[in-house]
Motif scaffolding. Sequence first.
Motif, PDB file in Angstrom:
ATOM      1  N   GLY A 171       0.826  -1.193   0.000  1.00  0.00           N
ATOM      2  CA  GLY A 171       0.000   0.000   0.000  1.00  0.00           C
ATOM      3  C   GLY A 171       0.861   1.244   0.000  1.00  0.00           C
ATOM      4  N   ARG A 172       0.301   2.338  -0.484  1.00  0.00           N
ATOM      5  CA  ARG A 172       1.001   3.609  -0.523  1.00  0.00           C
ATOM      6  C   ARG A 172      -0.017   4.733  -0.406  1.00  0.00           C
ATOM      7  NH1 ARG A 172       4.417   4.164  -5.011  1.00  0.00           N
ATOM      8  NH2 ARG A 172       4.312   6.427  -4.783  1.00  0.00           N
ATOM      9  N   ALA A 173       0.446   5.921  -0.055  1.00  0.00           N
ATOM     10  CA  ALA A 173      -0.431   7.076   0.081  1.00  0.00           C
ATOM     11  C   ALA A 173       0.222   8.283  -0.552  1.00  0.00           C
ATOM     12  CB  ALA A 173      -0.738   7.351   1.554  1.00  0.00           C
ATOM     13  N   ASP A 174      -0.586   9.091  -1.257  1.00  0.00           N
ATOM     14  CA  ASP A 174      -0.120  10.316  -1.889  1.00  0.00           C
ATOM     15  C   ASP A 174      -1.009  11.465  -1.457  1.00  0.00           C
ATOM     16  OD1 ASP A 174       1.936   9.275  -4.005  1.00  0.00           O
ATOM     17  OD2 ASP A 174       0.180   7.997  -4.268  1.00  0.00           O
ATOM     18  N   VAL A 175      -0.402  12.587  -1.127  1.00  0.00           N
ATOM     19  CA  VAL A 175      -1.167  13.776  -0.791  1.00  0.00           C
ATOM     20  C   VAL A 175      -1.721  14.389  -2.069  1.00  0.00           C
ATOM     21  CG1 VAL A 175      -1.061  16.092   0.207  1.00  0.00           C
ATOM     22  CG2 VAL A 175       0.204  14.214   1.266  1.00  0.00           C
ATOM     23  N   LEU A 176      -3.024  14.698  -2.062  1.00  0.00           N
ATOM     24  CA  LEU A 176      -3.669  15.319  -3.211  1.00  0.00           C
ATOM     25  C   LEU A 176      -3.675  16.833  -3.022  1.00  0.00           C
ATOM     26  CD1 LEU A 176      -6.727  12.942  -3.794  1.00  0.00           C
ATOM     27  CD2 LEU A 176      -4.536  12.978  -5.012  1.00  0.00           C
TER      28      LEU A 176
END
Length: 602
Positions: A263-268
């Motif tokens: 899993g990964r997360a990116d700031v929008l």
Amino acid sequence: RGPSTGMAPAGCGFFLLLAGAALAVPPPVRPRATDTCPAAQVNCGAGLCCPASHPWLDLEDDSQATCCGGGCCGHLQSCASPDDDSSPCCADQPTRACPSVGSYPARCCGRWTVCCAVGSVGCCDPGLPWQDGGGKAPEATKSPLSRRPHAHAIHEDAAGADLMLTGSSPALSSAVHLRAFVLETEGSVMRALEIDASSGAVTASRRVQGYNNWNEATRPWAWSASHAAFVTVEADFTRAPAASWDRGRSVRLHRIDPATGSGRADVLSGVVGTPAGYCALDEGRALLLATEESARRATEHGAHGAHVGSALEGGASGDSTQHIRFFRVDLASLAVTLAGDMHVGAGEDADSLYAAHFYACDGRGEMAVRVGRRAFEGPRAAEVGFGTVHVQRGATRAAWASAPWLAPGDGPLTVDVDRDGAVLSLARAHGSRGLSLVRVCGALNHTRIAALPPPDVLANLGSGATAPELPLVGRLGYLASALAPGGSSLVALVSHNAGLPFVDTWAIAVVDLSRVPACERGPRGHRARTVGPHASAPASAAGADSDTDALEPQAEATAQLRPLHPPRLVLTTSVSGIGVLMSTDLGPVKSTTSPRPRVDTA
């Protein structure tokens, strides 16, 4: 950690269920009494000192979060009802605090839901029903389990297993193979399962890394076929916002690759507000995202209003009109574009009140649809139907059409939109536990009608195919479904009961839609074909029990139902979302997700 009502650990055994209060959040920590408190702590009265509250919750008084029924909430937790001795402490990131109302005690509800006084646990999802439709809280709400299904995706590959839907079709070769990927939640553990849809065999299980579910079941995730990944969007409630409570909070796009479990997360950048609804566009190349804003904080911390409805109307918490924004998010570049915006009308009767809550839309992102109740209080609370929003810069508008052929709790329990704009849903007939697949033609084009005509009934899955249910609580949990590219088949994950009470297991259903005629087009757009008692069609799904109370199929769809094996118990696991890929690659699924310059997997 798990809340005492509304939201609970994603996976709990039957023994824990019977333990009752053991399922509730551990009681708030009760520190030693003292007359004075250190400067860094909060005086909760009666000589109790608690750690300082979280300033990013924007509360009038820190004690509203940290002081809880004579005890203290822990780090990144907030009290559901400070004056209630039995109040739980809610995890800030996944849940919101809901005060007691009627027979519903103070509880913790998922942030995508609203506090309400209907259903099994009083946590309502305006976008898709997931709990019973009754209006009285069961006794078990004092220590319930919550279920949130997770994501599911399907691969159609060539060779190998034979996909026979009680009669193969020209659209599906005998060499076509369906391969499913399911995100399963069990307590704090999430797994990506690989499933042979033709047999129900679980062929691989990968533990998810890089996403924290906070020991809670989650909302349904969207599926990106182009990136072979599951996607969800969340505001960050673990840190202080840069500006006001809902404008400055960072918003992250989370994705999980089911082929690896990573899993990964990116700031929008550029997204404003708290995410409420989303759906995949253009085969998952983009996402339509809706966010909510209000002048104050009622939608973020429900403990300061009797219910969300009054908070949004400017009731108990004095909030002004809420604002909804719609964004198009490119999943390759993370570019964010404003697609439309609108203000929420006053009152529970306003078509726009829950317009930000949805999980399905047309492929272009011009129309989004929610299903379920029109409202959660007042005379319209028993009205079930379809709410749509036409997303357009400067002219976004919402509409509602009732479905009088359904009752609260019967459905729609899933929602998918085909290329013609028809909505496909799983629903159950009155007085029956069994599920049927129905099609509502013109559901996205009902701006001038108050009620939709009866649907086409495409297939019955049999009396053994049901919605998830829990002992003493009732129906609680999402189903999952998705159309294959081109609309040739629909795949769903449902609860399956073989005759033993509360020993339901998950099963995969595949419905062949290749021979189902398209919706007829009339003067006012698409409409349902005329159906009647003499319409011919296949009966129940292969492998499913017959159900004399089920809706009568009206079209030539065929189906198969296969319980997963090894079995996955509905009581201990939850599932949400489903997606379908078509491929001729027999090897491992290859993620097409490209690297991102800004990554945060904290």
